[in-house]
Scaffold this motif. Structure first.
Motif, PDB file in Angstrom:
ATOM      1  N   GLY A 180      -3.595   7.696   6.624  1.00 16.22           N
ATOM      2  CA  GLY A 180      -4.673   6.791   6.993  1.00 16.22           C
ATOM      3  C   GLY A 180      -5.901   7.093   6.158  1.00 16.22           C
TER       4      GLY A 180
ATOM      5  N   GLU B 244      -9.415  -4.237   3.153  1.00 18.37           N
ATOM      6  CA  GLU B 244      -9.975  -3.929   4.477  1.00 18.37           C
ATOM      7  C   GLU B 244     -11.341  -3.266   4.348  1.00 18.37           C
ATOM      8  OE1 GLU B 244      -9.749  -4.157   8.614  1.00 18.37           O
ATOM      9  OE2 GLU B 244      -8.180  -4.807   7.237  1.00 18.37           O
ATOM     10  N   HIS B 245     -11.487  -2.381   3.372  1.00 16.20           N
ATOM     11  CA  HIS B 245     -12.781  -1.752   3.128  1.00 16.20           C
ATOM     12  C   HIS B 245     -13.813  -2.779   2.657  1.00 16.20           C
ATOM     13  CE1 HIS B 245     -10.565   2.122   3.172  1.00 16.20           C
ATOM     14  NE2 HIS B 245     -11.727   2.611   3.556  1.00 16.20           N
TER      15      HIS B 245
ATOM     16  N   THR C 176      -5.330  -1.977   2.179  1.00 16.42           N
ATOM     17  CA  THR C 176      -6.293  -0.924   2.515  1.00 16.42           C
ATOM     18  C   THR C 176      -7.611  -1.149   1.798  1.00 16.42           C
ATOM     19  OG1 THR C 176      -4.505   0.666   2.853  1.00 16.42           O
ATOM     20  CG2 THR C 176      -6.704   1.565   2.472  1.00 16.42           C
ATOM     21  N   TRP C 177      -7.548  -1.494   0.519  1.00 17.40           N
ATOM     22  CA  TRP C 177      -8.756  -1.728  -0.256  1.00 17.40           C
ATOM     23  C   TRP C 177      -9.502  -2.964   0.239  1.00 17.40           C
ATOM     24  CZ3 TRP C 177     -12.671  -0.021  -2.386  1.00 17.40           C
ATOM     25  CH2 TRP C 177     -13.401  -0.690  -3.379  1.00 17.40           C
TER      26      TRP C 177
ATOM     27  N   ARG D 228     -10.022   6.156   4.980  1.00 17.44           N
ATOM     28  CA  ARG D 228     -11.298   5.503   5.253  1.00 17.44           C
ATOM     29  C   ARG D 228     -12.327   6.009   4.248  1.00 17.44           C
ATOM     30  NH1 ARG D 228     -14.280   7.932  10.626  1.00 17.44           N
ATOM     31  NH2 ARG D 228     -14.421  10.110   9.968  1.00 17.44           N
TER      32      ARG D 228
ATOM     33  N   ASP E 187       0.864  -1.184   0.000  1.00 14.04           N
ATOM     34  CA  ASP E 187       0.000   0.000   0.000  1.00 14.04           C
ATOM     35  C   ASP E 187       0.896   1.227   0.000  1.00 14.04           C
ATOM     36  OD1 ASP E 187      -1.856  -1.983   0.394  1.00 14.04           O
ATOM     37  OD2 ASP E 187      -3.041  -0.828   1.807  1.00 14.04           O
TER      38      ASP E 187
ATOM     39  N   LEU F   1      -3.106   0.339  -3.769  1.00  8.95           N
ATOM     40  CA  LEU F   1      -3.650  -0.003  -2.450  1.00  8.95           C
ATOM     41  C   LEU F   1      -4.226  -1.408  -2.490  1.00  8.95           C
ATOM     42  CD1 LEU F   1      -5.573   3.356  -1.913  1.00  8.95           C
ATOM     43  CD2 LEU F   1      -3.324   2.767  -0.974  1.00  8.95           C
TER      44      LEU F   1
ATOM     45  N   HIS G 259      -2.474   3.244   4.724  1.00  9.58           N
ATOM     46  CA  HIS G 259      -3.109   2.192   5.510  1.00  9.58           C
ATOM     47  C   HIS G 259      -4.569   2.556   5.780  1.00  9.58           C
ATOM     48  CE1 HIS G 259      -1.677   5.208   8.413  1.00  9.58           C
ATOM     49  NE2 HIS G 259      -2.716   4.843   9.165  1.00  9.58           N
ATOM     50  N   PHE G 260      -5.357   1.547   6.135  1.00 11.49           N
ATOM     51  CA  PHE G 260      -6.738   1.795   6.555  1.00 11.49           C
ATOM     52  C   PHE G 260      -6.721   2.350   7.980  1.00 11.49           C
ATOM     53  CE2 PHE G 260     -10.449   0.535   8.958  1.00 11.49           C
ATOM     54  CZ  PHE G 260     -11.487   0.991   8.160  1.00 11.49           C
ATOM     55  N   GLU G 261      -7.541   3.373   8.223  1.00 13.33           N
ATOM     56  CA  GLU G 261      -7.632   3.951   9.561  1.00 13.33           C
ATOM     57  C   GLU G 261      -8.987   4.628   9.739  1.00 13.33           C
ATOM     58  OE1 GLU G 261      -5.605   7.600  12.086  1.00 13.33           O
ATOM     59  OE2 GLU G 261      -4.317   6.416  10.763  1.00 13.33           O
TER      60      GLU G 261
END
Length: 298
Positions: free
Chosen positions: A92, A35-36, A32-33, A94, A10, A29, A232-234
């Motif tokens: 981060g 995770e969504h 991160t992707w 979202r 990512d 990504l 990153h995902f946050e």
């Protein structure tokens, strides 16, 4: 010219064309992707649109050098009434989407979101008020909408190439900077070569491999790649923020919800999907004055 260094999956890479006032960014990504996708489930056409907006926001957010966040929000009167992606200065990310109607068979940004606007907001604790740019929702794609924004608001000719798949979301941006070019056709040539990149290449190749394939044989488009920036995902949701949101509903509405839901109320985060459950005691506490809350805490 192009370094082959190991990096996070990512990441965003910046690059410049050494002999020209042209810059670029490439974002890829994966974690991160995914995770969504695990946390929120959308129809495939909405998922594709959200992935494109996440990649776009990462590309735009890479320029933030202040302690704050950038939000790209698409508001419309179509079946997808809202798309929101936020990125902070620590990279981060979202995202969320709100669906209010039937999206089956719809593909373009205009079909899914209808008439509305794209709002780009940069906010920071020390700002007196956020900076905001607004674009009318007239384009058929997110890429075209952002290109129009740069052309009209920043006077920077820009091309954006976006891709979304089940394993990754990615994007490539080429931007003409102020300054003279001995041959103005070189910017067009850089764009034409970028247009040959396939979606699969945007989602699977390293930036080094992608730029090598696009530009290595053209001496006038020599590329220099900089150190990558990791993303990153946050999500910054919390029980306290959710309780504050409930408080703004008003006491009468909260009491009705408590009665309807057998003495408890829940709030689901629109970004990460986490559920916060509140009892009647939590609600009673939130409705107290700060002085009353201090006494209860004591």
């Amino acid at each position: 010219m192009i370094n082959n260094k190991e990096k996070s999956v990512d990441h965003l890479d910046r690059f410049i064309f050494d002999k020209l006032p042209i810059r670029g960014e490439r974002v890829l990504l994966e974690h991160t992707w995914r995770e969504h996708l695990v946390r929120r489930h959308y129809p495939k056409n909405v998922e594709k649109l959200l992935g494109e907006l996440i990649a776009t926001t990462a590309l735009l957010g890479a320029t933030i050098k202040i302690e704050g966040r950038l939000t790209v929000q698409i508001e419309g009167n179509g079946p997808v009434s809202l798309l929101v992606v936020q990125v902070n200065h620590l990279h981060g990310l979202r995202a969320t989407a709100k669906i209010d109607g039937d999206v089956e068979g719809l593909t373009t940004l205009k079909e899914l979101c209808g008439d509305g606007r794209v709002v780009i907001t940069i906010d920071a604790p020390h700002f007196k008020q956020p900076y905001q740019g607004v674009i009318s929702l007239t384009e058929e794609s997110i890429a075209k909408a952002i290109e129009y924004y740069f052309e009209t608001s920043e006077q920077l000719p820009t091309r954006l190439f976006l891709a979304t798949g089940p394993k990754a979301a990615g994007g490539l941006m080429i931007q003409r900077l102020p300054g003279e070019i001995h041959n103005e056709d070189l910017f067009n040539r850089a764009i034409m070569l970028a247009e040959t990149a396939t979606e699969e290449e945007l989602l699977t190749l390293s930036t080094e491999e992608l730029l090598y394939r696009l530009y290595e044989t053209d001496e006038e488009l020599a590329v220099r790649l900089f150190e990558p920036e990791q993303f990153h995902f946050e999500c910054n949701c919390s029980k306290e923020r959710s309780l504050t949101m409930l408080y703004h509903l008003g006491e009468s509405e909260l009491r009705e919800l408590l009665e309807e839901q057998s003495g408890s109320v829940y709030v689901d985060c629109g970004f990460c999907g986490k559920r916060y459950l509140f009892s009647e005691n939590d609600i009673d506490f939130s409705l107290c004055t700060p002085e009353e809350q201090q006494k209860l805490d004591a």
